[in-house]
Design an enzyme around this catalytic site. Structure first.
Site, PDB file in Angstrom:
ATOM      1  N   HIS A  25       0.824  -1.225   0.000  1.00  0.00           N
ATOM      2  CA  HIS A  25       0.000   0.000   0.000  1.00  0.00           C
ATOM      3  C   HIS A  25       0.856   1.273   0.000  1.00  0.00           C
ATOM      4  CE1 HIS A  25      -3.438  -2.531   0.271  1.00  0.00           C
ATOM      5  NE2 HIS A  25      -3.210  -2.895   1.515  1.00  0.00           N
ATOM      6  N   ASP A  51      -5.502  -7.721  -3.674  1.00  0.00           N
ATOM      7  CA  ASP A  51      -5.818  -7.504  -2.267  1.00  0.00           C
ATOM      8  C   ASP A  51      -7.151  -8.132  -1.847  1.00  0.00           C
ATOM      9  OD1 ASP A  51      -5.850  -6.622   0.324  1.00  0.00           O
ATOM     10  OD2 ASP A  51      -5.616  -4.507  -0.116  1.00  0.00           O
TER      11      ASP A  51
END
Length: 454
Positions: free
Chosen positions: A268, A319
């Site tokens: 991220h 994800d």
């Protein structure tokens, strides 16, 4: 030996026409001019990337968290509570069925491998299975069934926050102390060794919120020379919590205390200062980006133009698996930069188009993050190959960088995917996974079971 004839291919020498790719034993054994008059197998051959960040079980939640909750400030943290409530129901059989479907969808989306950030370890309530590695083995079984390349990343998750509060609710299914985690990781390592030749294992200390210094040290030791993945600087509240407890921001603290190198993949990184962005780029580590999920959860925007301008390595993952689309992940990153800066072609360079920059980054960064000997169509490399048909209304017979730009930004690149080989396994033919019927049938039955409890 398999022989793939491509009208055009992206090779280490750039774009080449009429190429024959020989595949044997899971690797590319030759790359040469195709014989005159040879019938093409695919219109375009590309190295197929690795999906560097996945939580497979969350695929079953897709569409369940888009209504606003009672708090008008609905956020990542409310989504997270719903996720914990959902996962309390899952059985090992259901987890395997969901993972097999996810891996099938990844292959059909153009990914040849996946790094599974696997933190769901125990039964409901946090009770360990008799076999600590039970759910790791289920992920391996699902990857074997789907035929995808797997880098398994067992996750150490110790605490509910930096104040070391105990895990509660659904979190308890994640929890291990370092000693128990070491045993779990060894069981997973043995299971991986019995799997496909291209399967790999790494380690994933979940985040600075969820592990202490001892746990992080143990994770690094277990990782050895393999991949080490960790969530880092995803949310403003996360940065504030770390800052309050250690007097440093997450990226700042990690780089000051550990030798972060190309074995690391930091997931991220949507909350970094310019100084942190520069420092991380210089380590050679991969910034693992998940633009669709980061958009879905309102995480923030990665400093992409700055990071790539410093030759920083990035790769892409799906994800939460709310929407699995290689080309849409790449497009979403580029569009985030354009919206932030009010620009166009934000990541393009003088010699490479936007699509080419994004795709090159995806294949190189993904291979590095997964510890996978792929990322390029070259002799000796793992035969992770993406085949596409551009002779249609979506591909318009485009060539070179313009073909990549069309696939990524035209909105219909997925429709052009015809074939995918993972370590030479020809798992997608004519756009469909070869075991789709059975895997999807089991997945649909699993979803029907879960719907009764939602």
């Amino acid at each position: 030996m398999q022989k793939i004839i491509a009208k055009q291919a992206l090779t280490p020498n750039g774009w080449e026409q009429d190429v024959e790719i020989g595949v044997q034993g899971g690797r590319i054994v030759h790359l040469q001019a195709a014989p005159a008059g040879a019938k093409p197998t695919v219109g375009l051959a590309l190295p197929a990337p690795l999906n560097l960040h996945s939580h497979a079980f969350q695929r079953a939640m897709s569409g369940l968290t888009e209504a606003r909750g009672p708090d008008p400030r609905d956020s990542f943290w409310t989504w997270r509570r719903l996720m914990y409530k959902f996962l309390d129901q899952l059985t090992p059989d259901q987890i395997e069925a969901i993972a097999a479907q996810v891996f099938l969808e990844m292959l059909e989306a153009g990914y040849a491998g996946v790094a599974e950030f696997h933190y769901l370890h125990h039964d409901a309530g946090g009770v360990p299975y008799a076999n600590l590695a039970e759910l790791s083995e289920r992920i391996i079984a699902a990857a074997s069934q789907a035929g995808i390349g797997l880098t398994l990343l067992p996750v150490l998750y110790q605490f509910g926050g930096l104040d070391k509060r105990p895990l509660a609710g659904g979190q308890r299914r994640f929890g291990n102390d370092p000693e128990q985690f070491t045993r779990l990781h060894e069981g997973a390592r043995q299971a991986i060794a019995a799997g496909a030749q291209d399967f790999r294992i790494g380690v994933a200390p979940h985040s600075l919120r969820a592990v202490d210094k001892f746990g992080l040290d143990r994770s690094v030791d277990l990782g050895g020379s393999g991949p080490i993945h960790m969530h880092l600087a995803e949310q403003v509240a996360e940065v504030d919590e770390v800052l309050a407890h250690v007097n440093a921001r997450p990226t700042e603290w990690l780089l000051a205390n550990y030798n972060v190198d190309p074995n690391w993949c930091l997931i991220h990184c949507t909350q970094m200062t310019e100084q942190e962005t520069q420092a991380l780029a210089h380590t050679g580590a991969v910034a693992g980006l998940c633009p669709i999920t980061e958009s879905n959860l309102g995480d923030g925007i990665f400093n992409g133009t700055h990071y790539l301008g410093l030759n920083g390595k990035v790769g892409f993952g799906s994800d939460s698996n709310v929407h699995i689309s290689l080309f849409d992940e790449l497009k979403t990153l580029e569009y985030s930069q354009r919206l932030r800066d009010k620009s166009r072609a934000a990541l393009a360079t003088p010699d490479r188009s936007t699509g080419r920059v994004l795709f090159d980054a995806a294949v190189v960064g993904g291979a590095q993050a997964g510890g996978r000997d792929s990322g390029v169509l070259a002799v000796g490399k793992t035969a992770d190959i993406l085949g596409l048909d551009l002779d249609n209304e979506w591909g318009a017979n485009r060539t070179g960088d313009m073909a990549l730009d069309t696939l990524i930004f035209g909105g219909n690149g997925q429709h052009c995917i015809s074939d995918v080989w993972s370590a030479g396994r020809h798992m997608v033919k004519q756009g469909r996974h070869i075991a789709r019927e059975q895997i999807t049938k089991t997945f649909i039955a699993t979803m029907a079971e879960l719907e009764q409890d939602i």
